[in-house]
Design an enzyme around this catalytic site. Structure first.
Site, PDB file in Angstrom:
ATOM      1  N   GLN A 145       0.839  -1.206   0.000  1.00 54.38           N
ATOM      2  CA  GLN A 145       0.000   0.000   0.000  1.00 54.38           C
ATOM      3  C   GLN A 145       0.873   1.254   0.000  1.00 54.38           C
ATOM      4  N   GLU A 197     -10.192   7.295   3.539  1.00 52.59           N
ATOM      5  CA  GLU A 197     -10.017   7.541   4.980  1.00 52.59           C
ATOM      6  C   GLU A 197      -9.537   8.973   5.294  1.00 52.59           C
ATOM      7  N   TYR A 257      -7.034  10.642   3.760  1.00 50.92           N
ATOM      8  CA  TYR A 257      -5.601  10.891   3.516  1.00 50.92           C
ATOM      9  C   TYR A 257      -5.413  11.791   2.285  1.00 50.92           C
ATOM     10  N   ARG A 300      -8.011   2.360  -3.448  1.00 50.32           N
ATOM     11  CA  ARG A 300      -8.940   2.381  -2.299  1.00 50.32           C
ATOM     12  C   ARG A 300      -9.736   3.668  -2.383  1.00 50.32           C
ATOM     13  N   HIS A 359     -10.808   9.474   8.841  1.00 50.55           N
ATOM     14  CA  HIS A 359     -10.415   9.245  10.238  1.00 50.55           C
ATOM     15  C   HIS A 359     -10.987  10.307  11.176  1.00 50.55           C
ATOM     16  N   GLN A 397      -8.280  -3.292  20.784  1.00 51.04           N
ATOM     17  CA  GLN A 397      -7.457  -3.073  21.979  1.00 51.04           C
ATOM     18  C   GLN A 397      -5.972  -3.375  21.774  1.00 51.04           C
ATOM     19  N   CYS A 444      -2.775  -8.893  18.772  1.00 53.84           N
ATOM     20  CA  CYS A 444      -4.207  -9.148  18.777  1.00 53.84           C
ATOM     21  C   CYS A 444      -4.632  -9.662  20.149  1.00 53.84           C
ATOM     22  N   TRP A 460     -14.119   7.198  22.457  1.00 55.47           N
ATOM     23  CA  TRP A 460     -14.993   8.301  22.048  1.00 55.47           C
ATOM     24  C   TRP A 460     -16.373   7.797  21.617  1.00 55.47           C
ATOM     25  N   GLU A 463      -5.468  -2.644  36.177  1.00 53.02           N
ATOM     26  CA  GLU A 463      -5.380  -2.524  34.722  1.00 53.02           C
ATOM     27  C   GLU A 463      -5.471  -3.876  34.008  1.00 53.02           C
ATOM     28  N   ALA A 468      -8.735  -8.344  29.116  1.00 49.66           N
ATOM     29  CA  ALA A 468      -8.641  -9.674  28.494  1.00 49.66           C
ATOM     30  C   ALA A 468      -7.366  -9.812  27.679  1.00 49.66           C
TER      31      ALA A 468
HETATM   32  P1  FAD Z   1     -11.923 -14.156  35.067  1.00 52.69           P
HETATM   33  O1  FAD Z   1     -12.516 -13.810  33.748  1.00 52.69           O
HETATM   34  O2  FAD Z   1     -12.426 -13.438  36.238  1.00 52.69           O
HETATM   35  O3  FAD Z   1     -12.041 -15.714  35.256  1.00 52.69           O
HETATM   36  C1  FAD Z   1     -11.717 -16.388  36.431  1.00 52.69           C
HETATM   37  C2  FAD Z   1     -12.443 -17.717  36.467  1.00 52.69           C
HETATM   38  O4  FAD Z   1     -11.947 -18.494  37.539  1.00 52.69           O
HETATM   39  C3  FAD Z   1     -13.932 -17.587  36.700  1.00 52.69           C
HETATM   40  O5  FAD Z   1     -14.631 -18.300  35.685  1.00 52.69           O
HETATM   41  C4  FAD Z   1     -14.152 -18.195  38.073  1.00 52.69           C
HETATM   42  O6  FAD Z   1     -15.416 -18.837  38.191  1.00 52.69           O
HETATM   43  C5  FAD Z   1     -13.018 -19.191  38.125  1.00 52.69           C
HETATM   44  N1  FAD Z   1     -12.609 -19.579  39.481  1.00 52.69           N
HETATM   45  C6  FAD Z   1     -12.286 -18.776  40.511  1.00 52.69           C
HETATM   46  N2  FAD Z   1     -11.903 -19.515  41.570  1.00 52.69           N
HETATM   47  C7  FAD Z   1     -11.994 -20.817  41.206  1.00 52.69           C
HETATM   48  C8  FAD Z   1     -11.735 -22.054  41.839  1.00 52.69           C
HETATM   49  N3  FAD Z   1     -11.296 -22.119  43.080  1.00 52.69           N
HETATM   50  N4  FAD Z   1     -11.934 -23.204  41.150  1.00 52.69           N
HETATM   51  C9  FAD Z   1     -12.371 -23.178  39.864  1.00 52.69           C
HETATM   52  N5  FAD Z   1     -12.640 -22.031  39.223  1.00 52.69           N
HETATM   53  C10 FAD Z   1     -12.439 -20.869  39.879  1.00 52.69           C
HETATM   54  N6  FAD Z   1     -11.736  -6.874  28.959  1.00 52.69           N
HETATM   55  C11 FAD Z   1     -11.303  -6.444  27.799  1.00 52.69           C
HETATM   56  O7  FAD Z   1     -10.117  -6.589  27.515  1.00 52.69           O
HETATM   57  N7  FAD Z   1     -12.126  -5.860  26.893  1.00 52.69           N
HETATM   58  C12 FAD Z   1     -13.427  -5.686  27.142  1.00 52.69           C
HETATM   59  O8  FAD Z   1     -14.138  -5.139  26.301  1.00 52.69           O
HETATM   60  C13 FAD Z   1     -13.933  -6.134  28.358  1.00 52.69           C
HETATM   61  N8  FAD Z   1     -15.225  -5.970  28.663  1.00 52.69           N
HETATM   62  C14 FAD Z   1     -15.688  -6.418  29.869  1.00 52.69           C
HETATM   63  C15 FAD Z   1     -17.018  -6.226  30.167  1.00 52.69           C
HETATM   64  C16 FAD Z   1     -17.521  -6.652  31.372  1.00 52.69           C
HETATM   65  C17 FAD Z   1     -18.958  -6.406  31.673  1.00 52.69           C
HETATM   66  C18 FAD Z   1     -16.665  -7.304  32.298  1.00 52.69           C
HETATM   67  C19 FAD Z   1     -17.214  -7.783  33.608  1.00 52.69           C
HETATM   68  C20 FAD Z   1     -15.331  -7.478  32.008  1.00 52.69           C
HETATM   69  C21 FAD Z   1     -14.835  -7.024  30.801  1.00 52.69           C
HETATM   70  N9  FAD Z   1     -13.493  -7.151  30.479  1.00 52.69           N
HETATM   71  C22 FAD Z   1     -13.038  -6.728  29.265  1.00 52.69           C
HETATM   72  C23 FAD Z   1     -12.522  -7.668  31.432  1.00 52.69           C
HETATM   73  C24 FAD Z   1     -12.126  -9.106  31.124  1.00 52.69           C
HETATM   74  O9  FAD Z   1     -13.269  -9.901  30.978  1.00 52.69           O
HETATM   75  C25 FAD Z   1     -11.209  -9.615  32.230  1.00 52.69           C
HETATM   76  O10 FAD Z   1     -10.042  -8.837  32.238  1.00 52.69           O
HETATM   77  C26 FAD Z   1     -10.833 -11.070  32.024  1.00 52.69           C
HETATM   78  O11 FAD Z   1     -11.986 -11.864  32.018  1.00 52.69           O
HETATM   79  C27 FAD Z   1      -9.905 -11.549  33.132  1.00 52.69           C
HETATM   80  O12 FAD Z   1      -9.623 -12.888  32.877  1.00 52.69           O
HETATM   81  P2  FAD Z   1      -9.186 -13.920  34.024  1.00 52.69           P
HETATM   82  O13 FAD Z   1      -9.122 -15.221  33.331  1.00 52.69           O
HETATM   83  O14 FAD Z   1      -7.983 -13.420  34.693  1.00 52.69           O
HETATM   84  O15 FAD Z   1     -10.335 -13.896  35.092  1.00 52.69           O
HETATM   85  P1  NAP Z   2     -11.493   0.185  36.332  1.00 52.29           P
HETATM   86  O1  NAP Z   2     -11.414   0.520  34.893  1.00 52.29           O
HETATM   87  O2  NAP Z   2     -10.277   0.204  37.137  1.00 52.29           O
HETATM   88  O3  NAP Z   2     -12.560   1.190  36.944  1.00 52.29           O
HETATM   89  C1  NAP Z   2     -12.906   1.187  38.282  1.00 52.29           C
HETATM   90  C2  NAP Z   2     -13.753   2.410  38.596  1.00 52.29           C
HETATM   91  O4  NAP Z   2     -14.098   2.375  39.937  1.00 52.29           O
HETATM   92  C3  NAP Z   2     -13.055   3.717  38.343  1.00 52.29           C
HETATM   93  O5  NAP Z   2     -13.984   4.585  37.739  1.00 52.29           O
HETATM   94  C4  NAP Z   2     -12.671   4.198  39.724  1.00 52.29           C
HETATM   95  O6  NAP Z   2     -12.735   5.588  39.610  1.00 52.29           O
HETATM   96  C5  NAP Z   2     -13.721   3.564  40.618  1.00 52.29           C
HETATM   97  N1  NAP Z   2     -13.225   3.169  41.931  1.00 52.29           N
HETATM   98  C6  NAP Z   2     -12.073   2.524  42.234  1.00 52.29           C
HETATM   99  N2  NAP Z   2     -11.993   2.293  43.565  1.00 52.29           N
HETATM  100  C7  NAP Z   2     -13.119   2.795  44.115  1.00 52.29           C
HETATM  101  C8  NAP Z   2     -13.599   2.879  45.452  1.00 52.29           C
HETATM  102  N3  NAP Z   2     -12.899   2.380  46.445  1.00 52.29           N
HETATM  103  N4  NAP Z   2     -14.779   3.477  45.652  1.00 52.29           N
HETATM  104  C9  NAP Z   2     -15.492   3.978  44.633  1.00 52.29           C
HETATM  105  N5  NAP Z   2     -15.073   3.944  43.353  1.00 52.29           N
HETATM  106  C10 NAP Z   2     -13.895   3.357  43.093  1.00 52.29           C
HETATM  107  O7  NAP Z   2     -12.122  -1.244  36.508  1.00 52.29           O
HETATM  108  P2  NAP Z   2     -13.427  -1.926  35.923  1.00 52.29           P
HETATM  109  O8  NAP Z   2     -14.384  -0.954  35.356  1.00 52.29           O
HETATM  110  O9  NAP Z   2     -13.865  -2.816  37.019  1.00 52.29           O
HETATM  111  O10 NAP Z   2     -12.872  -2.817  34.760  1.00 52.29           O
HETATM  112  C11 NAP Z   2     -12.021  -3.912  35.033  1.00 52.29           C
HETATM  113  C12 NAP Z   2     -11.092  -4.144  33.893  1.00 52.29           C
HETATM  114  O11 NAP Z   2     -11.818  -4.634  32.770  1.00 52.29           O
HETATM  115  C13 NAP Z   2     -10.431  -2.874  33.489  1.00 52.29           C
HETATM  116  O12 NAP Z   2      -9.031  -3.022  33.531  1.00 52.29           O
HETATM  117  C14 NAP Z   2     -10.887  -2.616  32.113  1.00 52.29           C
HETATM  118  O13 NAP Z   2      -9.818  -2.226  31.260  1.00 52.29           O
HETATM  119  C15 NAP Z   2     -11.439  -3.934  31.634  1.00 52.29           C
HETATM  120  N6  NAP Z   2     -12.590  -3.612  30.780  1.00 52.29           N
HETATM  121  C16 NAP Z   2     -12.336  -3.126  29.546  1.00 52.29           C
HETATM  122  C17 NAP Z   2     -13.379  -2.753  28.748  1.00 52.29           C
HETATM  123  C18 NAP Z   2     -13.129  -2.229  27.376  1.00 52.29           C
HETATM  124  O14 NAP Z   2     -14.070  -1.859  26.683  1.00 52.29           O
HETATM  125  N7  NAP Z   2     -11.922  -2.167  26.897  1.00 52.29           N
HETATM  126  C19 NAP Z   2     -14.685  -2.861  29.201  1.00 52.29           C
HETATM  127  C20 NAP Z   2     -14.904  -3.357  30.478  1.00 52.29           C
HETATM  128  C21 NAP Z   2     -13.844  -3.708  31.269  1.00 52.29           C
HETATM  129  P3  NAP Z   2     -12.494   6.606  40.849  1.00 52.29           P
HETATM  130  O15 NAP Z   2     -11.383   5.979  41.634  1.00 52.29           O
HETATM  131  O16 NAP Z   2     -12.122   7.891  40.184  1.00 52.29           O
HETATM  132  O17 NAP Z   2     -13.788   6.684  41.523  1.00 52.29           O
HETATM  133 FE1  SF4 Z   3      -7.670  -6.186  16.882  1.00 46.67          FE
HETATM  134 FE2  SF4 Z   3      -7.538  -8.708  17.699  1.00 46.67          FE
HETATM  135 FE3  SF4 Z   3      -9.329  -7.036  18.798  1.00 46.67          FE
HETATM  136 FE4  SF4 Z   3      -9.603  -7.953  16.287  1.00 46.67          FE
HETATM  137  S1  SF4 Z   3      -9.672  -9.146  18.174  1.00 46.67           S
HETATM  138  S2  SF4 Z   3      -9.846  -5.862  16.954  1.00 46.67           S
HETATM  139  S3  SF4 Z   3      -7.491  -7.990  15.610  1.00 46.67           S
HETATM  140  S4  SF4 Z   3      -7.109  -6.872  18.918  1.00 46.67           S
END
Ligand code: FAD
Ligand code: NAP
Ligand code: SF4
Length: 681
Positions: free
Chosen positions: A108, A172, A174, A222, A260, A347, A361, A587, A664, A667
């Site tokens: 490209q 886009e 450009y 494109r 963009h 992400q 990815c 955004w 922080e 997934a």
């Molecule tokens: P978890 O997903 O918490 O999995 C842990 C697993 O361990 C659970 O299934 C639990 O049941 C199991 N477990 C715990 N203890 C035991 C035990 N003793 N024996 C057997 N099993 C056990 N992240 C992103 O990157 N992008 C997003 O867009 C995004 N959106 C999200 C939206 C929502 C609503 C939520 C809640 C989370 C989102 N996340 C997102 C965050 C992401 O899902 C988590 O960062 C990720 O799931 C963490 O993975 P993990 O495997 O460490 O833990």
């Molecule tokens: P998070 O992003 O760390 O946000 C936690 C929120 O809770 C913040 O707004 C924080 O802001 C507040 N908070 C923290 N401690 C608190 C306290 N003691 N009392 C009251 N408020 C408090 O965590 P999350 O929303 O639980 O998400 C978990 C992870 O999943 C994140 O790392 C996120 O990146 C990921 N995730 C990603 C997406 C995505 O679209 N990329 C979507 C969902 C989740 P203040 O401290 O300013 O109040």
């Molecule tokens: Fe980018 Fe992978 Fe997310 Fe697809 S799944 S948007 S390639 S990071």
């Protein structure tokens, strides 16, 4: 013996395409995707490995990330360039590697114009772009000629480097696009003013490029079919340009959607699949050369439908091939259920590129790291226990199993997925289902023993049955210290998203992180209606896209989208809520919620919760939010109750994902942690 014939599962997608001088084996074009590996000579061996893996995966034709034809066209200082013979050797690494695998690749040519992130930027007019801090220099007539020559020289060099063709980036927003639109082209010479003058630049580039490279070289153009900005092109102009560049010598026209700087999502996960193929279709029959459609096509069945419906001749997929390099061979072999589907999260790809890091990815941490993260067969198979089937545990168990280890996966709940089982319920995040489908199949293929509904206790792991123990037990919601937290009004995000607890008409959400925003998205959409991510016309209405194509730039007023509930989204920090969401998608979330009337408050102190609602302080003012429910989304803490028991028994455990570090956590890190550990075990 009767030979078993596997029927072709995707006859349109897998049909060859004869371009006269080269035949593409199928209709999949790997769209251009900047990885960051293009920018440094020493990274080209990695770029070659990245493309050769995808060539092996059977993609019909690939396009590199944008390569600048000169310094003015750089995306950022010293970005990937092909402007002299000194650059040829590095590009030959890529073309040789791809051809060695039987693949085909175009380069490209990307000139950024006023989108350049450096002071050498040039453009048709001296108008700063809203997405770059640098004001471009307006080109003289000679300056425009020099840019055209740079494109042509770059294409000739690409041919010499062994590429099968070039893609001219004309969309886009450009450089080329900036000449086309009156919005960015205020010139009064032969390169501006009237429409014939504004489209002179792309026509000259194509014509002179064709003359330089001869007949048997692919030129993809494109074309911005829908600008999605004020002062963008009219559809009649798009048609006229398409016909003119065909006459000038273009081989294939690819679809570009949205500049963009447009404030309409075009590739994020809430955009419906194949949302824009109707635009490409409008050009069918108007030109005689093949058309490629693009944007949010991530599944072979969707691609097949688009082609079978006659919307286009090829489909472009960029991120889906980052997610799974073997997409095409799996589809062709009737193994589409094994495809690791791109969830369009941006992400680990676009967001990282915007942070000047090399793209990878979220669902495939090997992408862009093909030479660093290698899954080799295990020298000595081990017995491995993985506790927790969230993304971290799933990645670890499947990679370890594929390597030949004997893996047992414990999961306390009745299904795999961990927090993805909540994410998948958020409107616009339906793609998360696909990751769970992929892992379910991988668990089978990797012969992992899966124990669902089995909360592992230390005693399950310490009896000598396992050589390695991996704790992937994730996180628990943080419980903030707010008076009245035990009031029946109070719910956790798990109550809302997983347990389906009813939520009243007015809600306060404590915490405006990723989960707080997702809960607001969930509660603000009317549950009785299909999410707009699943309904193309509704999505177009929501974002103000004119499907009649009568309006300039394809814009029309967006439909009113009132929230299903009265919602307050709160945080303690004084910074704007949502500032830390994804760079390229944050955004969209902020704008969508704002347009639905969700009230976002920063700098909040929580006073107490009682029958009347949630009392907060903002600055000197105390306010009562008279809500039916308060949903706590205040972050998370590692879930480590097993660790003490293991340590007490003298056992060591590997910690990954949320159980290692909740701060922080996302997934991307969870899957990366799990995959890297499994590669090393
Ligand atoms: P978890 O997903 O918490 O999995 C842990 C697993 O361990 C659970 O299934 C639990 O049941 C199991 N477990 C715990 N203890 C035991 C035990 N003793 N024996 C057997 N099993 C056990 N992240 C992103 O990157 N992008 C997003 O867009 C995004 N959106 C999200 C939206 C929502 C609503 C939520 C809640 C989370 C989102 N996340 C997102 C965050 C992401 O899902 C988590 O960062 C990720 O799931 C963490 O993975 P993990 O495997 O460490 O833990
Ligand atoms: P998070 O992003 O760390 O946000 C936690 C929120 O809770 C913040 O707004 C924080 O802001 C507040 N908070 C923290 N401690 C608190 C306290 N003691 N009392 C009251 N408020 C408090 O965590 P999350 O929303 O639980 O998400 C978990 C992870 O999943 C994140 O790392 C996120 O990146 C990921 N995730 C990603 C997406 C995505 O679209 N990329 C979507 C969902 C989740 P203040 O401290 O300013 O109040
Ligand atoms: Fe980018 Fe992978 Fe997310 Fe697809 S799944 S948007 S390639 S990071």
């Amino acid at each position: 013996m009767i030979a078993r014939v596997t029927p072709n599962p995707f006859p349109h997608l897998l049909a060859p395409l004869d371009l006269g001088f080269i035949t593409l084996p199928n209709r999949v074009l790997m769209g251009s995707m900047h990885t960051g590996l293009e920018d440094r000579a020493e990274d080209y061996p990695k770029l070659a490995a990245y493309f050769s893996e995808r060539a092996r995966g059977g993609v019909g034709l690939m396009v590199t990330g944008g390569i600048a034809p000169n310094a003015a066209g750089w995306t950022k200082p010293f970005a990937g360039t092909l402007s002299g013979r000194r650059h040829l050797a590095r590009h030959r690494l890529v073309t040789d590697a791809v051809h060695g695998e039987g693949g085909r690749i175009c380069m490209q040519i990307l000139h950024t114009g006023r989108y350049a992130y450096h002071p050498l930027a040039v453009a048709p007019s001296r108008l700063k772009a809203p997405i770059s801090p640098f004001t471009p220099r307006a080109l003289s007539d000679g300056g425009v000629e020099r840019q055209v020559s740079a494109f042509v020289r770059c294409a000739a060099l690409a041919q010499e480097a062994g590429y099968d063709g070039v893609e001219l980036m004309g969309s886009e927003g450009y450089f080329i696009n900036q000449f086309l639109a009156a919005r960015t082209n205020r010139r009064s010479d032969r390169w501006g003013g009237s429409w014939p003058n504004r489209m002179r630049l792309p026509i000259e580039i194509v014509k002179r490029t064709r003359a330089a490279v001869g007949r048997d070289f692919i030129i993809i153009y494109r074309l911005s079919m829908l600008d999605l900005v004020e002062g963008g092109s009219r559809w009649e102009e798009v048609v006229e340009l398409a016909q003119a560049i065909e006459r000038a010598g273009t081989t294939i026209i690819n679809t570009g959607i949205g500049w963009h700087e447009a404030r309409i999502p075009t590739i994020a996960t809430m955009v419906p699949r194949a949302a824009f193929s109707w635009v490409t279709r409008r050009l069918k029959g108007v030109v005689g050369i093949p058309l490629v459609t693009s944007n949010r096509i991530n599944d072979p069945a969707v691609a097949e439908r688009v082609l079978a419906d006659g919307d286009a001749d090829l489909v472009s997929m960029a991120r889906p091939l980052l997610a799974d390099p073997a997409f095409v061979v799996k589809a062709a072999a009737g193994r589409a259920d094994e495809i690791n589907t791109c969830i369009a999260c941006n992400q680990a790809c676009l967001d990282l590129v915007f942070e000047n890091e090399v793209a990878t990815c979220l669902v495939n941490p090997r992408a862009g790291r093909e030479t660093d993260l290698v899954y080799r067969p295990a020298a000595a198979p081990k017995r491995i226990a993985v506790v927790g089937a969230g993304p971290a545990g799933l990645a670890c168990a499947t990679v370890a199993g594929r390597r030949g280890h004997r893996v047992t996966l414990f999961e306390a709940s009745a299904e795999i997925g961990g927090q993805f089982n909540m994410a998948k319920r958020v409107p616009g995040k339906e793609e998360f289902h696909e990751t769970l489908r992929y892992f379910r199949r991988e668990l089978e293929l990797a012969q992992v023993r899966v124990l669902l509904g089995r909360a592992a206790a230390a005693g399950d792991l310490t009896g000598g049955d396992f050589d390695e123990i991996v704790l992937a037990s994730g996180v628990l919601p943080r419980v903030p210290a707010i008076t009245g937290l035990d009031h029946p009004k109070v719910l956790s995000y798990i109550d809302v998203l997983l347990r389906g607890r009813p939520v009243g008409a007015s809600v306060a959400i404590v915490g405006a992180g990723g989960i707080g925003f997702d809960v607001a998205e969930f509660l603000s959409q009317d549950a009785s209606l299909a999410a707009t991510s699943q309904d193309i016309p509704a999505f177009m209405r929501e974002w103000g896209i004119d499907m009649t194509l009568k309006e300039r730039g394809g814009l029309m007023p967006a439909a009113d989208t009132a929230s299903a509930r009265k919602i307050w989204l709160l945080q303690r920090k004084p910074t704007p809520p949502g500032r830390d969401l994804g760079k390229t998608t944050g955004w969209v979330h902020r704008l969508a919620l704002k347009r639905r009337g969700v009230r976002m408050l920063a700098g909040v102190a929580y006073e107490h919760i009682d029958d009347r609602g949630l009392t907060i302080r903002v600055g000197a003012e105390t306010r009562l939010l008279p809500v039916d429910h308060v949903v706590i989304c205040a972050g998370q803490e590692p879930r480590l109750e097993l660790l003490a028991g293991l340590e007490g028994a003298g056992m060591k455990a590997h910690l990954i994902g949320g159980s290692k570090l909740a701060t922080e956590l996302d997934a991307r890190r969870a899957i990366d942690d799990g995959s890297r550990l499994a590669a090393a075990l």
